[in-house]
Write a protein that holds these residues in place. Sequence first.
Motif, short mmCIF file in Angstrom:
data_model
loop_
_atom_site.label_atom_id
_atom_site.label_comp_id
_atom_site.label_asym_id
_atom_site.label_seq_id
_atom_site.Cartn_x
_atom_site.Cartn_y
_atom_site.Cartn_z
N GLN A 217 6.48 11.65 6.68
CA GLN A 217 5.96 10.29 6.77
C GLN A 217 5.41 9.97 5.38
OE1 GLN A 217 3.22 9.62 9.99
NE2 GLN A 217 2.97 7.46 9.51
N TRP B 193 9.50 -2.93 10.74
CA TRP B 193 8.33 -2.59 11.55
C TRP B 193 8.79 -2.03 12.90
CZ3 TRP B 193 3.71 -2.01 9.67
CH2 TRP B 193 3.21 -2.86 8.68
N LEU B 194 8.13 -0.97 13.34
CA LEU B 194 8.37 -0.45 14.69
C LEU B 194 7.99 -1.51 15.71
CD1 LEU B 194 6.90 3.17 14.37
CD2 LEU B 194 9.28 2.56 14.74
N LYS C 66 4.48 -3.37 16.12
CA LYS C 66 3.73 -3.26 14.86
C LYS C 66 3.99 -4.51 14.06
CE LYS C 66 2.36 0.89 15.80
NZ LYS C 66 1.02 1.15 16.22
N PRO C 67 3.13 -4.94 13.22
CA PRO C 67 1.96 -4.24 12.73
C PRO C 67 0.69 -4.50 13.53
CG PRO C 67 2.28 -6.18 11.40
CD PRO C 67 3.37 -6.16 12.45
N ASP D 145 -6.65 1.04 11.07
CA ASP D 145 -5.33 1.23 10.48
C ASP D 145 -4.97 0.00 9.63
OD1 ASP D 145 -5.31 3.55 11.90
OD2 ASP D 145 -3.82 2.92 13.37
N GLN E 184 8.20 6.06 8.41
CA GLN E 184 8.49 7.27 9.18
C GLN E 184 9.95 7.28 9.59
OE1 GLN E 184 5.55 6.76 12.32
NE2 GLN E 184 7.18 6.32 13.77
N SER F 9 11.55 3.31 9.35
CA SER F 9 10.68 2.49 10.19
C SER F 9 9.27 2.44 9.63
CB SER F 9 10.61 3.07 11.61
OG SER F 9 11.89 3.08 12.20
N TRP F 10 8.70 1.23 9.57
CA TRP F 10 7.34 1.05 9.10
C TRP F 10 6.37 1.14 10.27
CZ3 TRP F 10 7.94 -4.24 6.17
CH2 TRP F 10 8.81 -4.08 5.09
N THR F 11 5.20 1.68 10.00
CA THR F 11 4.13 1.67 10.98
C THR F 11 2.81 1.48 10.26
OG1 THR F 11 3.27 2.75 12.97
CG2 THR F 11 3.74 4.17 11.06
N THR G 154 -0.97 2.81 9.62
CA THR G 154 -1.63 4.11 9.62
C THR G 154 -3.01 3.98 9.00
OG1 THR G 154 0.56 5.14 9.35
CG2 THR G 154 -1.35 6.52 8.87
#
Length: 154
Positions: free
Chosen positions: A85, A114-115, A118-119, A126, A132, A136-138, A140
């Motif tokens: 990640q 974006w998953l 999300k966001p 976060d 990841q 895919s964006w997440t 964190t």
Amino acid sequence: MFKLLVFALTLSSCLVFSLTAGLPSPPEVANKTYTVVFTNKVNWYKAEQLCNFNKMTLATVDSIEDSDNLSDLLDDKGLTSSTYQFWLGGTDNALTGDWYWFGTGAPVVYTSPWLTGKPGNANKNDHCMSLQDGDSWTVTNCAKELYFICQNLC
């Protein structure tokens, strides 16, 4: 004349950095040069600091081409498993929900990676973007230690 001179100096600095940094030549992807750090994990702030120290910034992903090319690069290097990640340069630290690229100050307009869901900000702590599974964006917690991806400033 002054603006042209400033541009020439900036361009020259980038070329000198590329030739004298002592780092392995990073791959160029869609007019961007990325350096993927997967040996040490650091928090988002330290990642940005390390990128800046090396005349780079955390990576921005402005288009589907950037996203696909970066994903292909990570896949080619075997870095797309859930083990990896990476910090990217996106954050909403200034105003929750207002995502921008820290290195450029530009708003995050391209948002397809974006998953699902999300966001969203279910966890109020976060505020930093990570990549990841290679594509895919997440969202964190910025204090979490992850690998990171820098890109050139040129």
